[in-house]
Scaffold this motif. Structure first.
Motif, PDB file in Angstrom:
ATOM      1  N   GLN A 406       2.140  -0.427 -14.318  1.00 17.58           N
ATOM      2  CA  GLN A 406       3.070  -1.530 -14.002  1.00 17.58           C
ATOM      3  C   GLN A 406       4.266  -1.022 -13.196  1.00 17.58           C
ATOM      4  O   GLN A 406       5.107  -1.805 -12.764  1.00 17.58           O
ATOM      5  CB  GLN A 406       3.648  -2.168 -15.298  1.00 17.58           C
ATOM      6  N   HIS A 407       4.361   0.290 -13.032  1.00 13.05           N
ATOM      7  CA  HIS A 407       5.500   0.866 -12.308  1.00 13.05           C
ATOM      8  C   HIS A 407       5.537   0.327 -10.869  1.00 13.05           C
ATOM      9  O   HIS A 407       4.483   0.131 -10.254  1.00 13.05           O
ATOM     10  CB  HIS A 407       5.349   2.394 -12.309  1.00 13.05           C
ATOM     11  N   PRO A 408       6.727   0.097 -10.334  1.00 12.55           N
ATOM     12  CA  PRO A 408       6.831  -0.433  -8.965  1.00 12.55           C
ATOM     13  C   PRO A 408       6.073   0.384  -7.916  1.00 12.55           C
ATOM     14  O   PRO A 408       5.625  -0.166  -6.915  1.00 12.55           O
ATOM     15  CB  PRO A 408       8.335  -0.389  -8.688  1.00 12.55           C
ATOM     16  N   LEU A 409       5.943   1.665  -8.162  1.00 14.73           N
ATOM     17  CA  LEU A 409       5.187   2.495  -7.218  1.00 14.73           C
ATOM     18  C   LEU A 409       3.753   1.960  -7.080  1.00 14.73           C
ATOM     19  O   LEU A 409       3.176   1.950  -5.998  1.00 14.73           O
ATOM     20  CB  LEU A 409       5.173   3.928  -7.757  1.00 14.73           C
ATOM     21  N   TYR A 410       3.207   1.523  -8.205  1.00 15.48           N
ATOM     22  CA  TYR A 410       1.841   0.981  -8.175  1.00 15.48           C
ATOM     23  C   TYR A 410       1.815  -0.402  -7.531  1.00 15.48           C
ATOM     24  O   TYR A 410       0.824  -0.774  -6.893  1.00 15.48           O
ATOM     25  CB  TYR A 410       1.227   0.984  -9.586  1.00 15.48           C
ATOM     26  N   GLU A 411       2.910  -1.149  -7.672  1.00 14.04           N
ATOM     27  CA  GLU A 411       2.990  -2.431  -6.977  1.00 14.04           C
ATOM     28  C   GLU A 411       2.975  -2.177  -5.470  1.00 14.04           C
ATOM     29  O   GLU A 411       2.321  -2.886  -4.710  1.00 14.04           O
ATOM     30  CB  GLU A 411       4.274  -3.194  -7.376  1.00 14.04           C
ATOM     31  N   ALA A 412       3.692  -1.146  -5.053  1.00 13.58           N
ATOM     32  CA  ALA A 412       3.709  -0.790  -3.632  1.00 13.58           C
ATOM     33  C   ALA A 412       2.313  -0.364  -3.187  1.00 13.58           C
ATOM     34  O   ALA A 412       1.832  -0.759  -2.118  1.00 13.58           O
ATOM     35  CB  ALA A 412       4.700   0.338  -3.390  1.00 13.58           C
ATOM     36  N   GLY A 413       1.668   0.450  -4.015  1.00 14.60           N
ATOM     37  CA  GLY A 413       0.306   0.893  -3.700  1.00 14.60           C
ATOM     38  C   GLY A 413      -0.635  -0.293  -3.559  1.00 14.60           C
ATOM     39  O   GLY A 413      -1.446  -0.359  -2.629  1.00 14.60           O
ATOM     40  N   LYS A 414      -0.485  -1.254  -4.477  1.00 13.83           N
ATOM     41  CA  LYS A 414      -1.353  -2.438  -4.430  1.00 13.83           C
ATOM     42  C   LYS A 414      -1.126  -3.202  -3.130  1.00 13.83           C
ATOM     43  O   LYS A 414      -2.064  -3.668  -2.491  1.00 13.83           O
ATOM     44  CB  LYS A 414      -1.006  -3.373  -5.604  1.00 13.83           C
ATOM     45  N   ALA A 415       0.148  -3.331  -2.766  1.00 12.21           N
ATOM     46  CA  ALA A 415       0.463  -4.064  -1.539  1.00 12.21           C
ATOM     47  C   ALA A 415      -0.119  -3.344  -0.326  1.00 12.21           C
ATOM     48  O   ALA A 415      -0.615  -3.980   0.612  1.00 12.21           O
ATOM     49  CB  ALA A 415       1.977  -4.205  -1.405  1.00 12.21           C
ATOM     50  N   ALA A 416      -0.085  -2.012  -0.354  1.00 13.36           N
ATOM     51  CA  ALA A 416      -0.650  -1.244   0.767  1.00 13.36           C
ATOM     52  C   ALA A 416      -2.150  -1.481   0.862  1.00 13.36           C
ATOM     53  O   ALA A 416      -2.698  -1.695   1.949  1.00 13.36           O
ATOM     54  CB  ALA A 416      -0.358   0.242   0.574  1.00 13.36           C
ATOM     55  N   VAL A 417      -2.808  -1.459  -0.281  1.00 11.98           N
ATOM     56  CA  VAL A 417      -4.250  -1.684  -0.292  1.00 11.98           C
ATOM     57  C   VAL A 417      -4.548  -3.083   0.252  1.00 11.98           C
ATOM     58  O   VAL A 417      -5.440  -3.276   1.080  1.00 11.98           O
ATOM     59  CB  VAL A 417      -4.821  -1.507  -1.722  1.00 11.98           C
ATOM     60  N   ASN A 418      -3.779  -4.042  -0.198  1.00 12.36           N
ATOM     61  CA  ASN A 418      -3.976  -5.408   0.268  1.00 12.36           C
ATOM     62  C   ASN A 418      -3.781  -5.526   1.767  1.00 12.36           C
ATOM     63  O   ASN A 418      -4.517  -6.223   2.450  1.00 12.36           O
ATOM     64  CB  ASN A 418      -2.995  -6.343  -0.449  1.00 12.36           C
ATOM     65  N   ARG A 419      -2.785  -4.818   2.261  1.00  8.01           N
ATOM     66  CA  ARG A 419      -2.462  -4.877   3.686  1.00  8.01           C
ATOM     67  C   ARG A 419      -3.632  -4.341   4.524  1.00  8.01           C
ATOM     68  O   ARG A 419      -3.968  -4.865   5.571  1.00  8.01           O
ATOM     69  CB  ARG A 419      -1.197  -4.045   3.930  1.00  8.01           C
ATOM     70  N   VAL A 420      -4.258  -3.277   4.043  1.00 14.06           N
ATOM     71  CA  VAL A 420      -5.312  -2.639   4.829  1.00 14.06           C
ATOM     72  C   VAL A 420      -6.688  -3.230   4.523  1.00 14.06           C
ATOM     73  O   VAL A 420      -7.480  -3.475   5.428  1.00 14.06           O
ATOM     74  CB  VAL A 420      -5.327  -1.111   4.567  1.00 14.06           C
ATOM     75  N   PHE A 421      -6.968  -3.456   3.261  1.00 16.52           N
ATOM     76  CA  PHE A 421      -8.333  -3.836   2.880  1.00 16.52           C
ATOM     77  C   PHE A 421      -8.468  -5.313   2.535  1.00 16.52           C
ATOM     78  O   PHE A 421      -9.562  -5.772   2.229  1.00 16.52           O
ATOM     79  CB  PHE A 421      -8.789  -2.990   1.680  1.00 16.52           C
ATOM     80  N   ASN A 422      -7.344  -5.994   2.516  1.00 21.01           N
ATOM     81  CA  ASN A 422      -7.382  -7.419   2.248  1.00 21.01           C
ATOM     82  C   ASN A 422      -7.969  -7.756   0.880  1.00 21.01           C
ATOM     83  O   ASN A 422      -8.656  -8.762   0.689  1.00 21.01           O
ATOM     84  CB  ASN A 422      -8.198  -8.100   3.357  1.00 21.01           C
ATOM     85  N   THR A 423      -7.747  -6.888  -0.056  1.00 22.43           N
ATOM     86  CA  THR A 423      -8.203  -7.122  -1.432  1.00 22.43           C
ATOM     87  C   THR A 423      -7.324  -6.316  -2.386  1.00 22.43           C
ATOM     88  O   THR A 423      -6.699  -5.327  -1.979  1.00 22.43           O
ATOM     89  CB  THR A 423      -9.679  -6.713  -1.608  1.00 22.43           C
ATOM     90  N   ASP A 424      -7.290  -6.744  -3.646  1.00 14.85           N
ATOM     91  CA  ASP A 424      -6.544  -5.960  -4.643  1.00 14.85           C
ATOM     92  C   ASP A 424      -7.318  -4.702  -5.005  1.00 14.85           C
ATOM     93  O   ASP A 424      -8.544  -4.737  -5.056  1.00 14.85           O
ATOM     94  CB  ASP A 424      -6.374  -6.778  -5.935  1.00 14.85           C
ATOM     95  N   PRO A 425      -6.612  -3.610  -5.298  1.00 12.07           N
ATOM     96  CA  PRO A 425      -7.339  -2.416  -5.768  1.00 12.07           C
ATOM     97  C   PRO A 425      -7.678  -2.545  -7.241  1.00 12.07           C
ATOM     98  O   PRO A 425      -7.010  -3.270  -7.979  1.00 12.07           O
ATOM     99  CB  PRO A 425      -6.325  -1.291  -5.574  1.00 12.07           C
ATOM    100  N   ASP A 426      -8.703  -1.843  -7.666  1.00 17.86           N
ATOM    101  CA  ASP A 426      -8.901  -1.634  -9.096  1.00 17.86           C
ATOM    102  C   ASP A 426      -7.903  -0.575  -9.540  1.00 17.86           C
ATOM    103  O   ASP A 426      -7.680   0.414  -8.831  1.00 17.86           O
ATOM    104  CB  ASP A 426     -10.315  -1.117  -9.378  1.00 17.86           C
TER     105      ASP A 426
END
Ligand SMILES: CC(C)C[C@H](N)C(=O)NCC(=O)O
Length: 495
Positions: A406-426
């Protein structure tokens, strides 16, 4: 452990500078062949950290890494981390740790990328289809020892910095690198180096990024936990030399029989660890975890195909994931001194040493595990009333690592994944071990994010290890992702 500015990351990412990202991605696409050639040069070096005879190669690998970073204008150091004591009492110089720094702007955040350039052993005769040290491209899959673990991912980060430089784009963050050469054998010397440089090299690091792991499926992933590892040698010594089994068999108690007997008491056929105290220490599976595991994409049939087995230990997803990531396991890796060549040698080996490991999970403690295993094996051995001698040594004691997803770093990571892959990461955990992860966290008090670059089928440590050029889980695609993840911090910094 929170970096104060991180909660604002999400907001900032939403304003990501699309043009800059596109330019970086195009640059990376058009330089693909150069990146493959750089990987080829690195793969050609047999930087096997577990084989002391290959130590010169490992030193060469560290020099080459340092040189690449130096040529890019980084402030580079090769840090002497001392010597390694071998089981026979001899000592050997450890490979130096490469540190590098790009940018020193106190207004920017500083990310520290950790990786390693040592590899596991590999021989053509182990069953590789191609020479493990000659990078071979077959249908866009780049085969070679260390391709996925961890040479291509390290190069990916280096080339992400290089792309910014080549395009005359200001790096959005200060970037530091810590690249070591002993990860596969427990990161010897690195703990002490991190402690020694806590108030110098690491003092301005805001967070740490590690890409030394793989996706679980074709869906992108972020990793928030790794298992630790306690690696043991159990040596049984008997006669003064190897004996003819026809001449002496039946008159001496054989070391190999003793060894196999005690190894068989470590774990039951159904996977229950039999060493007292181990299972009791394991943190219970919470309802939240159970729910998280249920949502993760994981194809059991695919896992079977990948491993080539027709039956797994469990037949439901949650149990399989839990036993892969958050329960301990015992693996028996080999027996030194045992006859293993083709043919029918009829020897009684005089001394045999088993190698086995126990993957650690919260709340196990390697020091406790060492005692539990040593005491248990000696008590089991004592019951055999053998005249042979048993010696148990723990040669690696790496702790598990767990972050808060839940750490914001992971929120940032999720957003990056979404930006590139257009999907949420597992959000996944890793069954393997990155020995230094926990030390980074404990000593620097900084948060870590693991952003896997490896594909789910890369075959780390196995025959035909590879890194794909084109797959959505692959080499080239991830450069974009990585470029973006640096880029994001640009937004972060302009808030
Ligand atoms: C998948 C692992 C975390 C990759 C890592 N480089 C590794 O192999 N570590 C050693 C180990 O035995 O897990």
């Amino acid at each position: 452990m929170n970096v104060p500015v991180l909660p604002s990351i999400l907001l900032l990412i939403s304003t990501a500078h699309a043009f800059q990202y596109t330019e970086l991605a195009q640059y990376i696409d058009s330089h693909q062949e150069e990146y493959v050639e750089a990987l080829r040069d690195w793969i050609a070096i047999e930087s096997d950290s577990s084989n002391v005879l290959k130590r010169a190669e490992l030193h060469r690998m560290m020099d080459m890494t340092a040189q690449k970073l130096r040529l890019m204008g980084g402030t580079v150091e090769l840090v002497d981390v001392g010597e390694q004591e071998l089981p026979d009492g001899q000592t050997l110089a450890l490979p130096k740790v490469v540190t590098a720094q790009f940018g020193n702007d106190s207004n920017k955040l500083t990310v520290c990328v950790y990786g390693h350039v040592d590899v596991q052993p590999a021989k053509l005769e182990d069953g590789w289809a191609t020479d493990p040290y000659n990078l071979t491209d077959i249908n866009g899959n780049l085969y070679g020892r260390g391709a996925s673990d961890n040479k291509a991912p390290v190069l990916a980060w280096i080339h992400a910095v290089e792309a910014y430089q080549a395009l005359n784009m200001e790096l959005p963050v200060n970037v530091k690198f810590v690249i070591e050469g002993m990860e596969e054998t427990g990161s010897n010397g690195l703990d002490a180096m991190i402690m020694a440089q806590r108030d110098t090299f690491f003092s301005d690091v805001d967070y740490i990024i590690i890409s030394d792991c793989g996706w679980l499926s074709r869906r992108p992933a972020l990793t928030y936990g790794t298992r630790g590892n306690c690696y043991f040698f159990a040596e049984v010594e008997g006669p003064k030399q190897d004996l003819h089994s026809g001449v002496y068999g039946g008159t001496v108690i054989e070391p190999m029989t003793d060894l196999i007997g005690i190894l068989d008491t470590l774990i039951s056929p159904s996977g229950t660890i039999l060493i007292p105290g181990i299972r009791e220490a394991v943190a219970p599976l919470s309802d939240d975890e159970w729910k998280m595991y249920q949502d993760i994409q994981f194809d059991i049939e695919n896992h079977k195909n990948k491993t080539g087995v027709n039956q797994l230990m469990y037949n439901n997803k949650v149990d399989l994931l839990a036993h892969m990531w958050r329960y301990p396991t015992v693996s028996i890796h080999g027996i030194e001194g045992a006859f293993s060549d083709p043919g029918t040698k009829t020897v009684i080996p005089a001394k045999v040493t088993a190698k086995f490991s126990i993957r650690q999970v919260p709340n196990m403690d390697p020091a406790m595990v060492k005692k539990q295993v040593t005491d248990y094996l000696h008590s089991v051995f004592a019951k055999r009333k053998s005249p042979n001698k048993l010696k148990v040594t723990m040669v690696i004691g790496a702790k598990p690592w767990l972050a808060d997803p839940q750490h914001p770093l992971y929120e940032a990571g999720k957003a990056a994944v979404n930006r590139v892959f257009n999907t949420d990461p597992d959000l996944i955990r890793e069954g393997g071990t990155i020995p230094i992860a926990r030390t980074f966290q404990d000593v620097t008090m900084k948060s870590i994010i693991m952003m896997p670059i490896g594909g789910f089928d890369d075959g780390m440590h196995s025959q035909n290890e590879k890194m794909s050029r084109f797959d959505s889980t692959g080499f080239l695609f991830h450069f974009r992702f990585l470029a973006l993840s640096l880029f994001k911090r640009d937004n972060l910094e302009t808030s």
